[in-house]
Write a protein that holds these residues in place. Sequence first.
Motif, PDB file in Angstrom:
ATOM      1  N   LEU A 240       0.846  -1.184   0.000  1.00  0.00           N
ATOM      2  CA  LEU A 240       0.000   0.000   0.000  1.00  0.00           C
ATOM      3  C   LEU A 240       0.886   1.239   0.000  1.00  0.00           C
ATOM      4  CD1 LEU A 240      -2.921  -0.691   2.515  1.00  0.00           C
ATOM      5  CD2 LEU A 240      -3.053  -0.536   0.034  1.00  0.00           C
ATOM      6  N   VAL A 241       0.483   2.233  -0.753  1.00  0.00           N
ATOM      7  CA  VAL A 241       1.249   3.472  -0.854  1.00  0.00           C
ATOM      8  C   VAL A 241       0.465   4.595  -0.189  1.00  0.00           C
ATOM      9  CG1 VAL A 241       2.183   5.205  -2.430  1.00  0.00           C
ATOM     10  CG2 VAL A 241       2.380   2.765  -2.983  1.00  0.00           C
ATOM     11  N   PRO A 242       1.081   5.323   0.749  1.00  0.00           N
ATOM     12  CA  PRO A 242       0.419   6.496   1.330  1.00  0.00           C
ATOM     13  C   PRO A 242       0.415   7.628   0.298  1.00  0.00           C
ATOM     14  CG  PRO A 242       2.642   6.304   2.187  1.00  0.00           C
ATOM     15  CD  PRO A 242       2.420   5.098   1.311  1.00  0.00           C
ATOM     16  N   ILE A 243      -0.560   7.577  -0.591  1.00  0.00           N
ATOM     17  CA  ILE A 243      -0.510   8.421  -1.781  1.00  0.00           C
ATOM     18  C   ILE A 243      -0.642   9.895  -1.441  1.00  0.00           C
ATOM     19  CG2 ILE A 243      -2.950   8.587  -2.482  1.00  0.00           C
ATOM     20  CD1 ILE A 243       0.019   7.487  -4.699  1.00  0.00           C
ATOM     21  N   GLU A 244      -1.354  10.218  -0.358  1.00  0.00           N
ATOM     22  CA  GLU A 244      -1.452  11.618   0.041  1.00  0.00           C
ATOM     23  C   GLU A 244      -0.084  12.154   0.452  1.00  0.00           C
ATOM     24  OE1 GLU A 244      -4.958  13.826   2.322  1.00  0.00           O
ATOM     25  OE2 GLU A 244      -3.559  12.866   3.717  1.00  0.00           O
ATOM     26  N   SER A 245       0.684  11.338   1.172  1.00  0.00           N
ATOM     27  CA  SER A 245       2.028  11.748   1.585  1.00  0.00           C
ATOM     28  C   SER A 245       2.953  11.885   0.382  1.00  0.00           C
ATOM     29  CB  SER A 245       2.618  10.739   2.569  1.00  0.00           C
ATOM     30  OG  SER A 245       1.851  10.681   3.750  1.00  0.00           O
TER      31      SER A 245
ATOM     32  N   THR B 105      10.856  25.298  -8.395  1.00  0.00           N
ATOM     33  CA  THR B 105      10.443  26.494  -9.132  1.00  0.00           C
ATOM     34  C   THR B 105      10.784  27.782  -8.378  1.00  0.00           C
ATOM     35  OG1 THR B 105       8.199  26.185  -8.256  1.00  0.00           O
ATOM     36  CG2 THR B 105       8.631  25.376 -10.472  1.00  0.00           C
ATOM     37  N   ILE B 106      10.910  27.700  -7.056  1.00  0.00           N
ATOM     38  CA  ILE B 106      11.349  28.883  -6.294  1.00  0.00           C
ATOM     39  C   ILE B 106      12.868  28.987  -6.299  1.00  0.00           C
ATOM     40  CG2 ILE B 106      11.451  30.006  -4.037  1.00  0.00           C
ATOM     41  CD1 ILE B 106       8.785  28.721  -3.355  1.00  0.00           C
ATOM     42  N   PHE B 107      13.549  27.873  -5.938  1.00  0.00           N
ATOM     43  CA  PHE B 107      14.988  27.911  -5.673  1.00  0.00           C
ATOM     44  C   PHE B 107      15.852  27.235  -6.733  1.00  0.00           C
ATOM     45  CE2 PHE B 107      12.975  27.728  -1.366  1.00  0.00           C
ATOM     46  CZ  PHE B 107      13.369  28.969  -0.914  1.00  0.00           C
ATOM     47  N   SER B 108      15.232  26.553  -7.702  1.00  0.00           N
ATOM     48  CA  SER B 108      15.988  25.787  -8.714  1.00  0.00           C
ATOM     49  C   SER B 108      16.783  24.642  -8.095  1.00  0.00           C
ATOM     50  CB  SER B 108      16.923  26.697  -9.527  1.00  0.00           C
ATOM     51  OG  SER B 108      16.184  27.555 -10.349  1.00  0.00           O
ATOM     52  N   GLU B 109      16.292  24.075  -7.032  1.00  0.00           N
ATOM     53  CA  GLU B 109      16.922  22.898  -6.457  1.00  0.00           C
ATOM     54  C   GLU B 109      15.857  22.032  -5.795  1.00  0.00           C
ATOM     55  OE1 GLU B 109      19.116  23.683  -2.540  1.00  0.00           O
ATOM     56  OE2 GLU B 109      19.348  25.584  -3.610  1.00  0.00           O
ATOM     57  N   PRO B 110      16.092  20.710  -5.753  1.00  0.00           N
ATOM     58  CA  PRO B 110      15.077  19.817  -5.190  1.00  0.00           C
ATOM     59  C   PRO B 110      15.074  19.853  -3.673  1.00  0.00           C
ATOM     60  CG  PRO B 110      17.005  18.558  -5.834  1.00  0.00           C
ATOM     61  CD  PRO B 110      17.261  19.985  -6.274  1.00  0.00           C
ATOM     62  N   ILE B 111      14.013  19.317  -3.112  1.00  0.00           N
ATOM     63  CA  ILE B 111      13.966  19.116  -1.675  1.00  0.00           C
ATOM     64  C   ILE B 111      14.421  17.686  -1.413  1.00  0.00           C
ATOM     65  CG2 ILE B 111      11.503  18.498  -1.767  1.00  0.00           C
ATOM     66  CD1 ILE B 111      11.218  19.665   1.029  1.00  0.00           C
ATOM     67  N   ASP B 112      15.477  17.512  -0.611  1.00  0.00           N
ATOM     68  CA  ASP B 112      15.995  16.163  -0.404  1.00  0.00           C
ATOM     69  C   ASP B 112      15.176  15.429   0.652  1.00  0.00           C
ATOM     70  OD1 ASP B 112      17.064  16.638   2.290  1.00  0.00           O
ATOM     71  OD2 ASP B 112      18.604  17.834   1.302  1.00  0.00           O
ATOM     72  N   GLY B 113      15.381  14.133   0.727  1.00  0.00           N
ATOM     73  CA  GLY B 113      14.563  13.286   1.588  1.00  0.00           C
ATOM     74  C   GLY B 113      14.573  13.691   3.044  1.00  0.00           C
ATOM     75  N   GLU B 114      15.766  13.961   3.606  1.00  0.00           N
ATOM     76  CA  GLU B 114      15.864  14.321   5.021  1.00  0.00           C
ATOM     77  C   GLU B 114      15.195  15.665   5.290  1.00  0.00           C
ATOM     78  OE1 GLU B 114      19.330  15.113   8.402  1.00  0.00           O
ATOM     79  OE2 GLU B 114      19.809  14.020   6.560  1.00  0.00           O
ATOM     80  N   SER B 115      15.466  16.656   4.436  1.00  0.00           N
ATOM     81  CA  SER B 115      14.842  17.968   4.604  1.00  0.00           C
ATOM     82  C   SER B 115      13.340  17.881   4.420  1.00  0.00           C
ATOM     83  CB  SER B 115      15.434  18.964   3.594  1.00  0.00           C
ATOM     84  OG  SER B 115      16.806  19.152   3.830  1.00  0.00           O
ATOM     85  N   ALA B 116      12.907  17.080   3.441  1.00  0.00           N
ATOM     86  CA  ALA B 116      11.479  16.947   3.163  1.00  0.00           C
ATOM     87  C   ALA B 116      10.747  16.398   4.376  1.00  0.00           C
ATOM     88  CB  ALA B 116      11.264  16.037   1.955  1.00  0.00           C
ATOM     89  N   GLU B 117      11.269  15.330   4.962  1.00  0.00           N
ATOM     90  CA  GLU B 117      10.587  14.712   6.097  1.00  0.00           C
ATOM     91  C   GLU B 117      10.486  15.679   7.268  1.00  0.00           C
ATOM     92  OE1 GLU B 117       8.387  12.021   8.078  1.00  0.00           O
ATOM     93  OE2 GLU B 117       9.048  11.916   5.985  1.00  0.00           O
ATOM     94  N   ALA B 118      11.560  16.406   7.554  1.00  0.00           N
ATOM     95  CA  ALA B 118      11.537  17.366   8.659  1.00  0.00           C
ATOM     96  C   ALA B 118      10.530  18.475   8.407  1.00  0.00           C
ATOM     97  CB  ALA B 118      12.935  17.951   8.865  1.00  0.00           C
ATOM     98  N   LEU B 119      10.507  18.994   7.175  1.00  0.00           N
ATOM     99  CA  LEU B 119       9.555  20.046   6.840  1.00  0.00           C
ATOM    100  C   LEU B 119       8.121  19.554   6.910  1.00  0.00           C
ATOM    101  CD1 LEU B 119      11.057  22.095   3.867  1.00  0.00           C
ATOM    102  CD2 LEU B 119      10.433  22.936   6.114  1.00  0.00           C
ATOM    103  N   PHE B 120       7.859  18.352   6.401  1.00  0.00           N
ATOM    104  CA  PHE B 120       6.491  17.832   6.390  1.00  0.00           C
ATOM    105  C   PHE B 120       5.975  17.618   7.808  1.00  0.00           C
ATOM    106  CE2 PHE B 120       7.604  15.657   2.123  1.00  0.00           C
ATOM    107  CZ  PHE B 120       7.546  16.886   1.498  1.00  0.00           C
ATOM    108  N   GLN B 121       6.837  17.092   8.673  1.00  0.00           N
ATOM    109  CA  GLN B 121       6.424  16.885  10.055  1.00  0.00           C
ATOM    110  C   GLN B 121       6.124  18.215  10.733  1.00  0.00           C
ATOM    111  OE1 GLN B 121       9.338  14.502  12.086  1.00  0.00           O
ATOM    112  NE2 GLN B 121       8.836  12.630  10.974  1.00  0.00           N
ATOM    113  N   ALA B 122       6.984  19.195  10.517  1.00  0.00           N
ATOM    114  CA  ALA B 122       6.764  20.510  11.118  1.00  0.00           C
ATOM    115  C   ALA B 122       5.490  21.143  10.575  1.00  0.00           C
ATOM    116  CB  ALA B 122       7.962  21.415  10.854  1.00  0.00           C
TER     117      ALA B 122
END
Length: 465
Positions: free
Chosen positions: A145-150, A163-180
């Motif tokens: 099962l895939v948590p498709i909303e996440s 599109t803002i910064f011309s760089e991707p959001i990496d996995g570690e940064s993404a998880e921290a930002l999403f939790q916050a």
Amino acid sequence: MEEHLIPPKPVSGKASPLRRLRDAMKPGSEGSKVGYKTLVVRHKLPRIPGLRQRYTYSIRDPAVARTVLVERAADFPKSRIMYAMLSPLVGNSVFVSNGETWRKQRVVMDRAFEAARLRDAFPKMLEASQSLVERLEEPAAQGALVPIESEATHAAADIIFRTIFSEPIDGESAEALFQAFTGFQRLAYVQDIISLTGLPLWSMPGRLRSWRRARKIRAALGKLLDRRLAAVAAGDAVPEDDILANLLKSKDPDSGAPLDRGYLLNEIATLFLAGHESSAAAMGWSLYLLARSPEAQERARAEVRAVLGEREPTFADMSKLTFLRDVFRETLRLYPPVANVARDTTKEEQLGKWSLGPGAPVFVRTWQLQRHPEIWPEADRFDPDRWQCPYAKKAQKQAYFPFSAGPRVCSGAAFAMLEAALVLALLLRRYRFLPPEGAAPPQPTVRLTLRSAKGIDLRVEALGD
């Protein structure tokens, strides 16, 4: 097509006044018959000792909604509750400001979006979308099962970062930002509801936690902003075609002065909030609806293959995906990311049978209006074909505003439509989406946007060549 009616949730007379208010603000509350017979519904708020009795007002009539959002928008500014709730994250940005401050900010943002053309943003969207496709390979191969909303949240955040910064959001940064961000929006919405009673936000439980989460998000965004500012100051080569580059070129519309760091950070935080959260919610609901409607999913997939084949998509391809775009428009109708649009009165007003004083909170109930049975035939049915029917143009004008309406219509509406078409096209070309066997339908809940209370899980199958 399958029906997707969310049963009305009657407001229990045994619940506390605050709980009754929260229930009344949920999608599907009070039922369609009550909502559409009554133009404006008044909700009595719990009374705080020493304070006057307070009320909120919910608009369920399309004509009254257009009056508030379009015809007399200046008389119904953004709710002060929105500022109190979101300012820890976005400051006094274009998303929550009013009056002359908002006017100048809107000019700056509109110019930045115009300069950062969709055609130029498309390659960045494509990179982020391809990353999402790759992330689903392993769970699809395992039949998990895939948590498709996440996953939709990660993809939308990745797109807005690129599109803002011309760089991707990496996995570690993404998880921290999403939790916050998840913690912030849950706390902010509860505090928003409670503050309607007149209780000051600073006195509420969880306010300090909310501020900490907002600061964490702003710190992450500020780090990227400072890196760009330092590169510009040093004369280093920097991207010229992203949103930040165009904001850095912008000037105050009146004074002509450059925008300072605080201004830039507030608007970047707003773009992060509005640019990923609304898109993520809508894409998650789109995949849910397609999973529950296999006929529509196969039609969309056939269209994608006819237009794209197996080659890499181009910007010009997106306008040819007419059925897929109608799928997304229909999703926005049934599950609008902003289910309640908050406004305040500025003077004595007569709305429906109610006389409102200055400062009264008014909510335009997007969810109910976009399911209005006299405007939208079989209003609770997922039917992308309705957008090619003769009545659709009139119905859209009367009762369809997933991106709001009037002067404060979302600047990023075209961006969101392009983003959704691209993400859905690449996913459908590679995978089939199915609902979990025996699972109950997700229950919509209002936070900052319309999300599923427990997320959306789907089965994902890789398609053969």
